[in-house]
Each structure stands twice: as structure tokens, then as C-alpha cells.
Design a protein around this motif. Sequence first.
Motif, short mmCIF file in Angstrom:
data_model
loop_
_atom_site.label_atom_id
_atom_site.label_comp_id
_atom_site.label_asym_id
_atom_site.label_seq_id
_atom_site.Cartn_x
_atom_site.Cartn_y
_atom_site.Cartn_z
N ASN A 55 0.81 -1.22 0.00
CA ASN A 55 0.00 0.00 0.00
C ASN A 55 0.85 1.27 0.00
O ASN A 55 0.32 2.36 0.26
N GLY A 56 2.11 1.17 -0.28
CA GLY A 56 2.98 2.35 -0.31
C GLY A 56 4.26 2.04 -1.05
O GLY A 56 4.58 0.88 -1.35
N ASP B 216 6.74 4.95 3.87
CA ASP B 216 6.76 6.26 4.53
C ASP B 216 6.25 6.19 5.96
O ASP B 216 6.89 6.69 6.88
N HIS B 217 5.09 5.58 6.16
CA HIS B 217 4.49 5.51 7.49
C HIS B 217 4.19 4.09 7.93
O HIS B 217 3.52 3.90 8.95
N HIS B 218 4.64 3.09 7.19
CA HIS B 218 4.40 1.70 7.53
C HIS B 218 5.69 0.90 7.35
O HIS B 218 6.46 1.14 6.41
N CYS B 219 5.90 -0.05 8.26
CA CYS B 219 7.02 -0.97 8.16
C CYS B 219 6.49 -2.38 8.31
O CYS B 219 5.59 -2.63 9.13
N ALA B 220 7.03 -3.30 7.53
CA ALA B 220 6.56 -4.69 7.53
C ALA B 220 7.74 -5.61 7.74
O ALA B 220 8.87 -5.31 7.37
N PRO C 129 4.46 -12.91 5.33
CA PRO C 129 4.42 -11.64 6.08
C PRO C 129 4.05 -11.90 7.53
O PRO C 129 3.10 -12.63 7.83
N LEU C 130 4.79 -11.30 8.45
CA LEU C 130 4.58 -11.53 9.87
C LEU C 130 3.75 -10.44 10.53
O LEU C 130 2.78 -10.72 11.22
N GLN C 131 4.13 -9.18 10.31
CA GLN C 131 3.45 -8.10 11.02
C GLN C 131 3.74 -6.77 10.33
O GLN C 131 4.73 -6.63 9.61
N VAL C 132 2.85 -5.79 10.57
CA VAL C 132 3.00 -4.44 10.04
C VAL C 132 2.90 -3.45 11.20
O VAL C 132 2.02 -3.59 12.07
N ALA C 133 3.80 -2.48 11.24
CA ALA C 133 3.78 -1.44 12.25
C ALA C 133 3.61 -0.09 11.58
O ALA C 133 4.13 0.15 10.48
N SER C 134 2.87 0.81 12.23
CA SER C 134 2.60 2.14 11.69
C SER C 134 3.17 3.20 12.63
O SER C 134 3.19 3.02 13.85
N THR C 135 3.61 4.32 12.06
CA THR C 135 4.13 5.45 12.81
C THR C 135 3.44 6.72 12.38
O THR C 135 3.00 6.84 11.24
#
Length: 356
Positions: free
Chosen positions: A183-184, A205-209, A221-227
Motif C-alpha cells: 500500500n505504499g 513512509d508511514h508503515h514498516c513490515a 508476512p509476519l506483522q506491520v507497524a505504523s508510525t
Amino acid sequence: PPPDRPPLDFAGQVSHLAGQHPDAAFGTLGRLLHPHFSLGERRLPRKSGARILRVATLWDQLQAQRIRRNCPLFRATQRLHRFAHLCRDWLFELPLELMGEWVHTDMAEQWGRLPFDDTPTGGALAWVPRESSAAAPKYGGCLVYPSGKALNHLCFQNVVLKPASDGSLRPHPRGSPAQFELNGVVRQVAAAHVDGQDFIGVRSDHHCALWRTQQAAAPVPLQVASTDTSCSSIAVSPHLPGEVSLCTRSGALYLWNVEAGLQRLHQDGQTMFFRDPSPWRWSDFTGHPLVLSYADRTGLIGIDCRVPPGHHLELFKVGSEADCQQGERLVHVRYLGQAEPYQHLITTQNQIQQSR
């Protein structure tokens, strides 16, 4: 111009283009406007006044407008309105001198930012080596990279290293890559091998996977983190499986674990050792699994997860070296990993050194 400064004389460049390359500057435009202008070389029909302008008459009216431009009773003629309508696509609304000054200022600012490009990139290419076995005796690995026009597709391409005629190993793709649409845009890809598994960290930009790959298995894919603010770096731990460090442009450093989630270790909107406007921040792991490095343009520190916030170890400070030059800033920091477990490669504009 000299190589150490940008070409800032924009108006001079335009005049040289018009004088030395008139075909490129005016050839196409002249052919397009030729049917609508008369230079006096031919007689005009009576009914052509609405679509053809006499250049001599037009020149006289332009000169009159220049003389009477401060007169409040002056009104442009219909001929000048038609001329402006015909030339609306190429007639400059801004004077070239004023536009040249603005271009001069903008190019000078860009030239000053050129050595320290704060674009949130970080190397969107990772190589994951695979160990040879009885089932797969050939050397190879997996190449992880973005693709697509928007760079929003993550590709996992298996590669085999085969010996060439000269004895060197050359890469050959094996099959089609596995693609995943994100998505980015992919800004950075980082990888590490822990306990027989390969972990891939992907930063947008605002997401890390975080992804996990194994030999002869599809990526998972294990997890996604947002900032809230844009991320500037991501690093995968070479010590503990499923652990990642994140750094944001607002000065926040996070330790991200798949099971425990995000843990903020450091937060400071200002640079560490002196004031610098750059929002660039960078983080990486060190030889100890609970000690992370944190860098900005002014230096590098080590942050221990076991001690209270605010306590850190100074590893490198811009200006503390004897050969440091005025205006020198930190450009990049790299943990050398298994080759040198307790060494970091520090790069500025003028020097490269190792820090323990």
C-alpha cells in the motif's frame, strides 16, 4: 562554470540558447505563428484583419503602451488583446530577469542541500544468501527488491550462482519472482539471517513490515507497524529472531518485536551535539542484542535498552576529530556485522573511519 558551483545565470543561459541555437529556440514556434503574422512581405486580404496581425503596427502599439503604461486612462487596443490571445501559450507572464532571480535562489538552496539529501531512502535492495545442502548443492540466494511504476510491488527472486568460463560465479535467475503488492512505495529493504531463518524488513513512509523466508518456502508476512511521522531507517536484528529497530524523522527510536510490539527507546526532536536543521535519523544494531546505535548529522551514540532513558554512550561526534573541517556532517553509518561484530563504519563528506 566551475565544477564547485551551480550555473546560476539563468537569463544568460536563455539568451545563449536564443542566439546560438535559434532553430531549437524558435523554429517550431515560428512555423506555428507564421500564418497569423505579416512582416509586410505580402498584401493582406481585407477580411484577414481578425486573424492576421501586422507586425509593424503591433510594434508601434507596444511602444506606445510602454510609454503610457503609468497613465490611468490608457487602455489596450483590440489588436493587443488578439496578440496576447495568440501568444498565451508562450508569452511570459513573468519577466525573465525576475524569473532568473528566483531560479538563482532556488538553485543555490538546492546546491546547499545536495551533499545532505534528506530524501527518506536507504537502499531498497537486499541479498539473502542461502546455504548449500544435499537437496540444493548450488550456491545462491534470494534477491529482494521493489518493482512497478510506483515501486509498490515487493519481489523475491531466487538466484543461482553458476561458474563461468573464467572460473568466477555469475548470478542466474531461477524461475519467476514472487510478487506482493503493498500500500505504499518501498523506501528501504533490510535483511538478516537468524536461527536458520531469513527476516526481511521493509520500510515505507508511514508503515514498516516484517517478512520471513526459508529455503524452498514462500515468503510469509509476519506483522506491520505504523508510525505517526515518516520513518527514516529500518534494521533487522542479527541476534534475535523477529526483532527490528525503527527510526523516525521526528527523532524517535523504536525497538519492534513481533511478540512484544513497539517499544520507544529514545525521543528527541533536536540533534544531539549541536543544532542542525536536517531531519535525517538513522539506527542500527550493534554487537550486543540490547544495544542499538542512533545517529543524526552531528554524531553517533549507543543506546542500551537496559538503562533508563537519557543515558547513552558517545561513539562519534562531528568536530571532535583533529582533521574535521568546517561544515562537515555525518552522511551514513553502517554496522559491519559478522565480519567485525564490534565495529561501525562512519562516513562524512571528507573521511571514512571505524568506531568501536
